[in-house]
Design a protein around this motif. Structure first.
Motif, mmCIF file in Angstrom:
data_model
loop_
_atom_site.group_PDB
_atom_site.id
_atom_site.type_symbol
_atom_site.label_atom_id
_atom_site.label_comp_id
_atom_site.label_asym_id
_atom_site.label_seq_id
_atom_site.Cartn_x
_atom_site.Cartn_y
_atom_site.Cartn_z
ATOM 1 N N GLY A 1 11.208 31.317 113.630
ATOM 2 C CA GLY A 1 10.266 31.890 114.571
ATOM 3 C C GLY A 1 8.937 32.282 113.977
ATOM 4 N N VAL A 2 8.794 32.213 112.649
ATOM 5 C CA VAL A 2 7.518 32.523 112.006
ATOM 6 C C VAL A 2 6.634 31.281 112.052
ATOM 7 C CG1 VAL A 2 6.374 33.219 109.865
ATOM 8 C CG2 VAL A 2 8.553 34.263 110.515
ATOM 9 N N ALA A 3 5.449 31.416 112.615
ATOM 10 C CA ALA A 3 4.549 30.276 112.792
ATOM 11 C C ALA A 3 4.132 29.686 111.459
ATOM 12 C CB ALA A 3 3.314 30.712 113.580
ATOM 13 N N ASP A 4 3.909 28.372 111.452
ATOM 14 C CA ASP A 4 3.458 27.657 110.263
ATOM 15 C C ASP A 4 2.316 26.729 110.654
ATOM 16 O OD1 ASP A 4 3.310 26.743 107.662
ATOM 17 O OD2 ASP A 4 5.087 25.451 107.796
ATOM 18 N N ASP A 5 1.604 26.200 109.669
ATOM 19 C CA ASP A 5 0.583 25.191 109.910
ATOM 20 C C ASP A 5 1.204 24.014 110.662
ATOM 21 O OD1 ASP A 5 -2.271 24.135 108.795
ATOM 22 O OD2 ASP A 5 -0.807 22.503 108.803
ATOM 23 N N GLU A 6 0.494 23.496 111.647
ATOM 24 C CA GLU A 6 1.072 22.439 112.488
ATOM 25 C C GLU A 6 1.400 21.180 111.711
ATOM 26 O OE1 GLU A 6 -1.736 21.517 115.524
ATOM 27 O OE2 GLU A 6 -3.331 20.927 114.139
ATOM 28 N N ASN A 7 0.730 20.996 110.565
ATOM 29 C CA ASN A 7 1.000 19.838 109.712
ATOM 30 C C ASN A 7 1.751 20.231 108.443
ATOM 31 O OD1 ASN A 7 -0.436 17.933 111.401
ATOM 32 N ND2 ASN A 7 -2.321 18.912 110.690
ATOM 33 N N ALA A 8 2.260 21.468 108.410
ATOM 34 C CA ALA A 8 2.951 22.004 107.231
ATOM 35 C C ALA A 8 2.098 21.900 105.975
ATOM 36 C CB ALA A 8 4.290 21.303 107.026
ATOM 37 N N ALA A 9 0.789 22.095 106.128
ATOM 38 C CA ALA A 9 -0.133 22.049 104.989
ATOM 39 C C ALA A 9 0.151 23.206 104.037
ATOM 40 C CB ALA A 9 -1.577 22.120 105.470
ATOM 41 N N TYR A 10 -0.106 23.000 102.747
ATOM 42 C CA TYR A 10 0.209 24.010 101.738
ATOM 43 C C TYR A 10 -0.736 25.205 101.779
ATOM 44 C CZ TYR A 10 -3.854 22.812 98.845
ATOM 45 O OH TYR A 10 -5.131 22.642 98.378
ATOM 46 N N ASP A 11 -1.923 25.034 102.381
ATOM 47 C CA ASP A 11 -2.969 26.047 102.263
ATOM 48 C C ASP A 11 -3.081 26.968 103.474
ATOM 49 O OD1 ASP A 11 -3.971 24.164 104.012
ATOM 50 O OD2 ASP A 11 -5.879 23.880 102.971
ATOM 51 N N PHE A 12 -2.070 26.942 104.357
ATOM 52 C CA PHE A 12 -2.108 27.815 105.520
ATOM 53 C C PHE A 12 -0.696 27.981 106.066
ATOM 54 C CE2 PHE A 12 -2.711 28.650 110.098
ATOM 55 C CZ PHE A 12 -3.432 29.825 109.992
ATOM 56 N N GLY A 13 -0.430 29.150 106.660
ATOM 57 C CA GLY A 13 0.891 29.393 107.223
ATOM 58 C C GLY A 13 1.877 29.865 106.173
ATOM 59 N N LEU A 14 3.082 29.316 106.186
ATOM 60 C CA LEU A 14 4.124 29.740 105.258
ATOM 61 C C LEU A 14 3.673 29.545 103.814
ATOM 62 C CD1 LEU A 14 7.350 28.349 106.984
ATOM 63 C CD2 LEU A 14 6.326 30.623 107.187
ATOM 64 N N GLY A 15 3.824 30.603 103.009
ATOM 65 C CA GLY A 15 3.386 30.561 101.620
ATOM 66 C C GLY A 15 1.903 30.782 101.446
ATOM 67 N N ALA A 16 1.206 31.111 102.544
ATOM 68 C CA ALA A 16 -0.257 31.250 102.480
ATOM 69 C C ALA A 16 -0.736 32.359 103.403
ATOM 70 C CB ALA A 16 -0.912 29.922 102.853
ATOM 71 N N GLY A 17 -0.193 33.544 103.231
ATOM 72 C CA GLY A 17 -0.547 34.660 104.103
ATOM 73 C C GLY A 17 -1.909 35.258 103.858
ATOM 74 N N PHE A 18 -2.527 34.967 102.713
ATOM 75 C CA PHE A 18 -3.886 35.386 102.357
ATOM 76 C C PHE A 18 -4.087 36.899 102.333
ATOM 77 C CE2 PHE A 18 -5.277 31.098 102.184
ATOM 78 C CZ PHE A 18 -6.492 31.124 101.489
ATOM 79 N N TYR A 19 -3.013 37.667 102.436
ATOM 80 C CA TYR A 19 -3.090 39.117 102.300
ATOM 81 C C TYR A 19 -4.060 39.750 103.298
ATOM 82 C CZ TYR A 19 -0.556 37.557 98.258
ATOM 83 O OH TYR A 19 0.370 36.934 97.460
#
Length: 281
Positions: A89-107
């Protein structure tokens, strides 16, 4: 708030631990790692918070940075949280890109849907996690510093600059110096915070150095062989901002070093000693 221990290893006389807990701020289960030096068995110790970069979890720093030996030498704990909310249920980049979404919360604390449902890493790092750590471990919460790498370097700098009465020192390896002015940051801030760039300034170190309530000690290391140097990191913008604000930061260019943990581990002793000077004062 209950903690579930999921790993423990003895390291340099202390304990490297990993825990899972349910985060009210992020609305999901989260992992964090904590290194407790031997002194934590008999007294409260100072604490360093480490913020990792894109794609990382709490585990990368623990297994690659070689930090435990230096934390043990100086009697300092190190807390390493994850880099984003995770789970079903946690949203991710629509293309599963490494620089946004999961693993990329940017604080940051996201204000835009669907990210605003879970992506509140700023509040997690500055409020919920320290409260959890102080309540469950032998930590002196009045002696706290923060450091990080790349996206986590950005996080460490912005969090420390916005909360300079709470941290004794701040340092960063290859930080994203100005997210407002690089592709990684423009994508993250545009999606998490929205199109109004004035709102982005609160998460940009180059904008915050002039506003810090206290000019806490700052150390930055940047490798000259970093393949993200010119497009994404732009340390010269931080240098210029510090000079304009009269902020006495030490910003070092390290010849030939890249963006990897080989770079970070080469200067980890310097960074932990830097923080220990202020944490143990």
């Amino acid at each position: 708030m209950s903690l579930e221990q999921v790993a423990e290893n003895k390291s340099f006389g202390g304990r490297q631990l990993r825990y899972s807990h349910q985060s009210a701020v992020l609305n999901c289960a989260m992992n964090f790692s904590i290194y407790l030096p031997a002194e934590a068995a008999s007294r409260k110790v100072p604490v360093l918070y480490w913020l990792s970069g894109l794609t990382c979890t709490d585990d990368n720093f623990v297994t690659k940075a070689g930090a435990q030996q230096f934390a043990a030498q100086h009697g300092v704990a190190i807390v390493a949280p994850d880099t984003s909310p995770r789970g079903e249920g946690v949203a991710d980049d629509e293309n599963a890109a490494y620089d946004f979404g999961l693993g990329a919360g940017f604080y940051v604390d996201a204000t835009q849907a669907p990210w605003s449902q879970h992506y509140h890493m700023y509040s997690y790092i500055t409020k919920e996690l320290p409260e959890l750590i102080d309540a469950n471990f032998a930590i002196n919460g009045d002696k706290m510093s923060i450091f990080g790498h790349s996206m986590g370097g950005h996080g460490a700098l912005t969090i420390a600059l916005k909360n300079s009465t709470h941290y004794k020192s701040v340092s960063a390896f290859a930080p994203i110096s100005s997210p407002m002015r690089c592709p990684w940051g423009e994508k993250a801030l545009g999606n998490y915070i929205g199109v109004n760039k004035e709102e982005w300034r609160q998460y940009d170190a180059t904008e915050l150095v002039a506003k810090a309530a206290i000019q806490i000690p700052m150390l930055v290391d940047q490798g000259t062989g970093d393949n993200f140097l010119t497009e994404q990191l732009k340390p010269e913008l931080l240098q210029e901002a510090c000079a304009a604000a009269g902020y006495p930061a030490e910003i070092r260019l390290q010849e030939g070093y890249d963006h990897s943990y080989f770079f970070m581990s080469s200067f980890m002793a310097d960074h932990i000693a830097f923080h220990a000077k202020y944490l143990n004062a």
